[in-house]
Scaffold this motif. Structure first.
Motif, PDB file in Angstrom:
ATOM      1  N   LEU A 399      -4.286  -6.412   4.780  1.00 25.02           N
ATOM      2  CA  LEU A 399      -4.658  -5.694   6.003  1.00 25.02           C
ATOM      3  C   LEU A 399      -4.167  -4.247   5.921  1.00 25.02           C
ATOM      4  N   HIS A 400      -5.022  -3.328   6.368  1.00 21.68           N
ATOM      5  CA  HIS A 400      -4.575  -1.930   6.377  1.00 21.68           C
ATOM      6  C   HIS A 400      -5.202  -1.125   7.511  1.00 21.68           C
ATOM      7  N   ASP A 401      -4.337  -0.326   8.153  1.00 23.15           N
ATOM      8  CA  ASP A 401      -4.844   0.432   9.296  1.00 23.15           C
ATOM      9  C   ASP A 401      -4.389   1.895   9.279  1.00 23.15           C
ATOM     10  N   MET A 402      -3.107   2.145   9.505  1.00 21.38           N
ATOM     11  CA  MET A 402      -2.690   3.509   9.853  1.00 21.38           C
ATOM     12  C   MET A 402      -1.950   4.275   8.766  1.00 21.38           C
ATOM     13  N   LEU A 403      -1.032   3.607   8.097  1.00 22.90           N
ATOM     14  CA  LEU A 403      -0.113   4.352   7.217  1.00 22.90           C
ATOM     15  C   LEU A 403      -0.787   4.695   5.890  1.00 22.90           C
ATOM     16  N   PRO A 404      -0.256   5.691   5.186  1.00 24.32           N
ATOM     17  CA  PRO A 404      -0.801   5.961   3.850  1.00 24.32           C
ATOM     18  C   PRO A 404      -0.730   4.707   2.991  1.00 24.32           C
ATOM     19  N   PHE A 405      -1.697   4.551   2.119  1.00 21.69           N
ATOM     20  CA  PHE A 405      -1.761   3.356   1.273  1.00 21.69           C
ATOM     21  C   PHE A 405      -1.251   3.748  -0.104  1.00 21.69           C
ATOM     22  N   ARG A 406      -0.105   3.196  -0.495  1.00 19.17           N
ATOM     23  CA  ARG A 406       0.511   3.687  -1.739  1.00 19.17           C
ATOM     24  C   ARG A 406       0.516   2.671  -2.864  1.00 19.17           C
ATOM     25  N   ALA A 407       0.306   1.394  -2.548  1.00 20.88           N
ATOM     26  CA  ALA A 407       0.427   0.374  -3.607  1.00 20.88           C
ATOM     27  C   ALA A 407      -0.649   0.585  -4.662  1.00 20.88           C
ATOM     28  N   GLN A 408      -0.264   0.318  -5.913  1.00 16.92           N
ATOM     29  CA  GLN A 408      -1.258   0.361  -6.987  1.00 16.92           C
ATOM     30  C   GLN A 408      -1.728  -1.078  -7.197  1.00 16.92           C
ATOM     31  N   ILE A 409      -2.940  -1.335  -6.753  1.00 17.20           N
ATOM     32  CA  ILE A 409      -3.431  -2.717  -6.709  1.00 17.20           C
ATOM     33  C   ILE A 409      -3.546  -3.328  -8.106  1.00 17.20           C
ATOM     34  N   GLU A 410      -3.850  -2.453  -9.073  1.00 17.19           N
ATOM     35  CA  GLU A 410      -3.940  -2.947 -10.448  1.00 17.19           C
ATOM     36  C   GLU A 410      -2.663  -3.700 -10.850  1.00 17.19           C
ATOM     37  N   LYS A 411      -1.524  -3.216 -10.318  1.00 14.57           N
ATOM     38  CA  LYS A 411      -0.219  -3.776 -10.711  1.00 14.57           C
ATOM     39  C   LYS A 411       0.005  -5.182 -10.149  1.00 14.57           C
ATOM     40  N   ILE A 422      -9.058  -5.842   4.059  1.00 14.12           N
ATOM     41  CA  ILE A 422      -9.631  -5.821   5.415  1.00 14.12           C
ATOM     42  C   ILE A 422      -8.998  -4.616   6.097  1.00 14.12           C
ATOM     43  N   SER A 423      -9.820  -3.644   6.413  1.00 17.45           N
ATOM     44  CA  SER A 423      -9.249  -2.377   6.862  1.00 17.45           C
ATOM     45  C   SER A 423      -9.999  -1.831   8.076  1.00 17.45           C
ATOM     46  N   SER A 424      -9.277  -1.048   8.870  1.00 16.67           N
ATOM     47  CA  SER A 424      -9.959  -0.251   9.889  1.00 16.67           C
ATOM     48  C   SER A 424     -10.633   0.908   9.153  1.00 16.67           C
ATOM     49  N   ARG A 425     -11.463   1.646   9.870  1.00 15.75           N
ATOM     50  CA  ARG A 425     -12.115   2.796   9.232  1.00 15.75           C
ATOM     51  C   ARG A 425     -11.085   3.870   8.877  1.00 15.75           C
ATOM     52  N   ARG A 426     -10.130   4.098   9.798  1.00 13.80           N
ATOM     53  CA  ARG A 426      -9.115   5.115   9.472  1.00 13.80           C
ATOM     54  C   ARG A 426      -8.248   4.610   8.315  1.00 13.80           C
ATOM     55  N   GLY A 427      -8.119   3.273   8.219  1.00 13.41           N
ATOM     56  CA  GLY A 427      -7.335   2.691   7.126  1.00 13.41           C
ATOM     57  C   GLY A 427      -8.029   2.889   5.792  1.00 13.41           C
ATOM     58  N   VAL A 428      -9.329   2.661   5.750  1.00 18.72           N
ATOM     59  CA  VAL A 428     -10.048   2.774   4.478  1.00 18.72           C
ATOM     60  C   VAL A 428     -10.055   4.233   4.015  1.00 18.72           C
ATOM     61  N   ALA A 429      -9.995   5.137   4.987  1.00 14.43           N
ATOM     62  CA  ALA A 429      -9.924   6.562   4.630  1.00 14.43           C
ATOM     63  C   ALA A 429      -8.591   6.890   3.962  1.00 14.43           C
TER      64      ALA A 429
END
Ligand SMILES: Cc1cc2nc3c(=O)[nH]c(=O)nc-3n(C[C@H](O)[C@H](O)[C@H](O)COP(=O)(O)OP(=O)(O)OC[C@H]3O[C@@H](n4cnc5c(N)ncnc54)[C@H](O)[C@@H]3O)c2cc1C
Length: 809
Positions: A399-411, A422-429
């Motif tokens: 889940l993601h919404d507001m904060l910067p997204f820093r995780a490297q998913i590949e890892k 599953i993200s809000s629009r501001r989250g996907v941005a």
């Protein structure tokens, strides 16, 4: 060859063609616009400038990637680039034969690459040469091909190998206006305007304003501003312009930067520019924004002389008196050329071409056309999710919404889970676009609240026949913490339920769970009651001050990042505050204001016990950031006398919350050591990796990847993730975040420090109008620094927290 794909825009006869808005008037944007127009779309290009942009500065030599100047090393980008560059190679040949060099400015000439060691001795060079030699025209190799004019003595002392081939070279002063005219002639509309909004957040508004069905984003470095890409930075390059009346150089000559070379400037880049000039380069200086380099700068002089040393025939040539040095900023990203459609939107990104925008332009345009065509395919795109997710594997919903997204998913992919964002629009941005490919499925939930989230997850569960007990919900986003527990409760997904998450979300619930009489001290506080205030304002204010004291700190019960926080002194200010906020939608707590030193600690719990502990010292409290001050955190090393005390207190907090804590997870705790008593007082505790650049600092110091560890543990993994294990790589580290200042950005620069600048993340660009920060998410610059010596680090930390690097007017 044209980029026309007949009948592929899939419009019925009576429908108007789909209109595409292209943002950016550089070589990347205009070429995409032409490609789209040739494929049948109506196209509007919007650009702030069409002249004096990076595309005009470019040396504009076609090169097999990675390029000599401003290399892109990311493997994914690199493999696509090898296709894109060949599309351009053929297209430039076609333009040359159709229009002639005099009209379009495309020249086809030899380029020589020289090597300080035999190509066979370096895997990288050998691989590159083997890849290109059968694809380009006129390939030859060997010292015997070194042409006349190249200094034999220089060659004897420095050069051990050489190859050449035919390459397109573009006179950008001719080509760019010609390309723009081509776009107009084909029917594109070119407007000169600046986009000031975030393209993803304002997609609908922009599409309405320009009557567009889709948006292609090609703003070069402008992507920092209009899509918030914090992985982008400038790489400053410069070219010296000399006149060549007699055609002294009819071929290009290049020497790449040598891996391990101590010289910052060992690149040689000599490219004929049209018939009358040669350009000599090439610098590649990261994070330098100023474009005022001249021959008086030693580095430019060194670059110029390096070119003359290789080709002495250039020595007598006169510098161009009009403009003898042109400086430009390669639009660079740390990860990729970004060429992606943002899921669930009609936005395609096409930027970050570094030192290869001209080389890749036609290939990227072809890809843009296919991405836009997919959007408007005749048959509605059947998103067959059951084919995307493997029902035999566990599934994690992130889940993601507001904060910067820093995780490297590949890892975290080694877990072999289906990964669903599953993200809000501001989250996907906020999710870096290069992360999208690591998810199996992405869903943007426009109304990001419990009901739609549950509906979305349960629809995926049933479409793919996934068992809830084999699923996980994970998040590192403060604003999704409670929702994650609620979704687990609603769908019977294992993991912490909402009861457990509440104290990590609601500060009032934290304080209740900790208790005011336990071993962990919490500030005296009351939850603001507008009703009580309204019924007896003076009495209420007196009552609050009796409980809390005269020095107050007010913050919302729910939320992160010091938004809507106030420091108040005395009853008059409190009365005014209560009057102003009695009708607010937020619930506030009024706390005793603690004076002292602020610390942030991170604890990784394994098997119900603290396994890893990291402590950081703040240079000033968060709310000062909102008043325009830089904010920083510096590591507290285990050798520091305070370290044990900080660890003990963090343990005590988690012990008090033991009924709510998962056995495996990352926790983040903020507290003061009170002035005078040095007694710890708890501020906040979160069940997630810390925000800010804390994760980067911890990674520099210990190799532990906190963001990824936090997600992995929510997915059921039981050990922390280390990005490196060797203790030799460990350093001390710190970070500083700089708030925006109201005004137009005039200059941006980073300091020269004893410490290494490990990462720079720009959130502003020159020319951008900034407003003062309203929350901790409004950031102009983030700097992470590291050093093997703690004293030097501390000195530099103080410096970066007291100087301005984003200058506004
Ligand atoms: C010294 C030097 C040498 C180089 N040599 C080569 C080479 O030999 N070969 C090669 O292939 N490449 C070379 N390059 C790289 C090449 O110049 C770039 O990759 C390319 O120009 C990038 O093009 P672009 O269209 O993405 O960006 P730009 O040319 O920067 O264009 C960006 C466009 O977006 C617009 N824009 C930005 N923000 C906004 C906004 N908010 N609203 C509206 N419009 C906006 C700008 O006004 C501009 O029109 C070199 C670059 C330099 C500096």
């Amino acid at each position: 060859m044209t980029l026309t794909h007949p009948n592929t825009t899939h419009q019925s006869r009576n429908e108007r063609p789909h209109r595409v808005l292209v943002i950016g008037g550089g070589v990347v944007g205009i070429t995409s616009a032409i490609g789209l127009r040739e494929a049948g779309f109506d196209v509007t290009v919007v650009a702030e400038h069409y002249e004096n942009i990076t595309s005009n500065v470019a040396g504009a030599l076609w090169e097999w990637p990675p390029a000599v100047c401003g290399q892109h090393g990311d493997p994914r980008s690199l493999s696509s680039s090898k296709h894109w560059c060949m599309v351009s190679y053929d297209k430039f040949k076609e333009l040359h034969s159709t229009y002639g060099e005099g009209e379009c400015g495309v020249y086809l000439q030899d380029v020589f690459f020289y090597f300080r060691f035999s190509v066979d001795k370096c895997c990288f060079n050998l691989e590159k040469m083997n890849e290109l030699k059968d694809k380009v025209d006129g390939f030859a190799r060997g010292m015997h091909i070194v042409p006349e004019g190249v200094d034999p003595q220089f060659v004897e002392n420095n050069i051990k190998d050489c190859y050449k081939h035919m390459a397109p070279m573009v006179d950008t002063d001719k080509y760019m206006p010609w390309l723009q005219q081509q776009a107009r002639d084909k029917g594109c509309i070119l407007l000169q305007e600046r986009i000031d909004s975030h393209v993803l957040l304002e997609e609908d508004t922009l599409r309405k304003r320009y009557k567009a069905d889709a948006i292609v984003v090609s703003p070069g470095l402008g992507a920092i501003d209009i899509v918030g890409d914090t992985h982008m930075y400038p790489l400053r390059g410069a070219l010296v312009w000399v006149k060549q009346p007699n055609g002294a150089a009819r071929a290009a000559h290049c020497i790449s930067h040598e891996e391990g070379s101590s010289s910052e400037q060992d690149i040689v880049f000599i490219v004929p520019r049209g018939k009358d000039h040669v350009v000599l380069g090439g610098l590649a200086q990261p994070n330098q924004w100023d474009r005022d380099l001249s021959l008086d700068d030693p580095i430019v002089d060194q670059m110029y002389k390096g070119c003359l040393d290789l080709l002495p025939a250039l020595r007598p040539l006169e510098l161009d008196p009009k403009e003898n040095v042109r400086t430009g900023l390669y639009p660079f990203t740390s990860t990729n050329v970004l060429l992606e459609r943002i899921p669930s939107t009609n936005v395609v990104l096409n930027y970050g071409h570094g030192g290869a925008g001209v080389t890749l332009s036609w290939g990227c345009a072809e890809k843009v056309v296919s991405l836009v065509q997919e959007m408007f395919h005749d048959t509605p795109h059947v998103d067959n999710i059951s084919q995307k997710l493997d029902a035999s594997r566990p599934t994690t919903f992130l889940l993601h919404d507001m904060l910067p997204f820093r995780a490297q998913i590949e890892k975290i992919r080694f877990m072999k889970h289906n990964l669903v964002l599953i993200s809000s629009r501001r989250g996907v941005a906020k999710v870096p676009a290069h992360e999208f490919i690591h998810f199996d499925l992405i869903r943007v939930v426009d109304s990001y609240a419990l009901k739609p989230l549950v509906a979305t997850v349960s629809e995926i569960l049933s479409s793919c026949a996934l068992r809830p007990d084999k699923c996980r919900i994970a998040t590192n986003d403060e604003y999704s913490i409670l929702l994650s527990g609620q979704v687990r409760d609603a769908l019977g997904i294992p993991g912490a339920g909402s009861h457990c998450m509440l104290p990590f979300f609601d500060k009032n619930a934290t304080k209740k769970a900790i208790g005011q009489n336990g071993p962990v001290r919490i500030p005296n506080y009351v939850v603001f009651s507008p009703e009580k205030f309204r019924s007896d304002p003076d009495g209420y204010v007196r009552e609050v001050m009796d409980t809390v004291g005269h020095k107050l700190f007010i913050k919302p019960v729910v939320g992160a990042g010091s938004e809507k926080t106030w420091r108040l002194d005395g009853s008059v200010q409190l009365l005014q505050w209560c009057e102003a906020n009695a009708c607010s939608d937020s619930i506030f707590e009024i706390d005793e204001r603690i004076a002292g030193e602020l610390f942030n600690t991170s604890v990784v719990r394994v098997d119900g016990r603290s396994s890893l502990f990291f402590a950081m010292r703040h240079n000033r409290p968060n709310d000062e950031y909102l008043q325009g001050h830089q904010l920083g955190n510096i590591i507290v090393p285990p050798t520091d006398a305070l370290y044990a005390k900080l660890e003990e207190f963090s343990e005590a907090v988690l012990y008090q919350l033991r009924d709510y804590c998962e056995d495996y997870g990352v926790f983040n705790i903020d507290f003061f050591l009170e002035s005078g008593t040095a007694q710890p007082v708890l501020m906040e505790v979160a069940a997630r990796a810390a925000g800010g650049a804390v994760g980067k600092v911890i990674e520099e110091c210990s190799g532990v990847a906190l963001e990824e560890t936090s997600l992995l543990m929510q997915m059921g993994h039981k050990t922390p993730l280390h990005k490196f294990k060797s203790t030799e790589m460990r350093r001390y580290a710190a970070y500083s975040i700089h708030p925006p200042k109201a005004g137009v950005v005039k200059r941006m620069q980073i300091p020269k420090l004893d410490s290494t600048i490990s990462s720079v993340s720009w959130r502003a660009v020159p020319g951008k109008r900034l407003s003062a920060p309203t929350s901790m998410r409004d950031i102009a610059l983030v700097l992470v620094i590291s050093n093997t010596d703690m004293k030097s680090l501390a000195r530099d930390f103080e410096r970066i927290n007291s100087e301005e690097y984003v200058i506004v007017e």
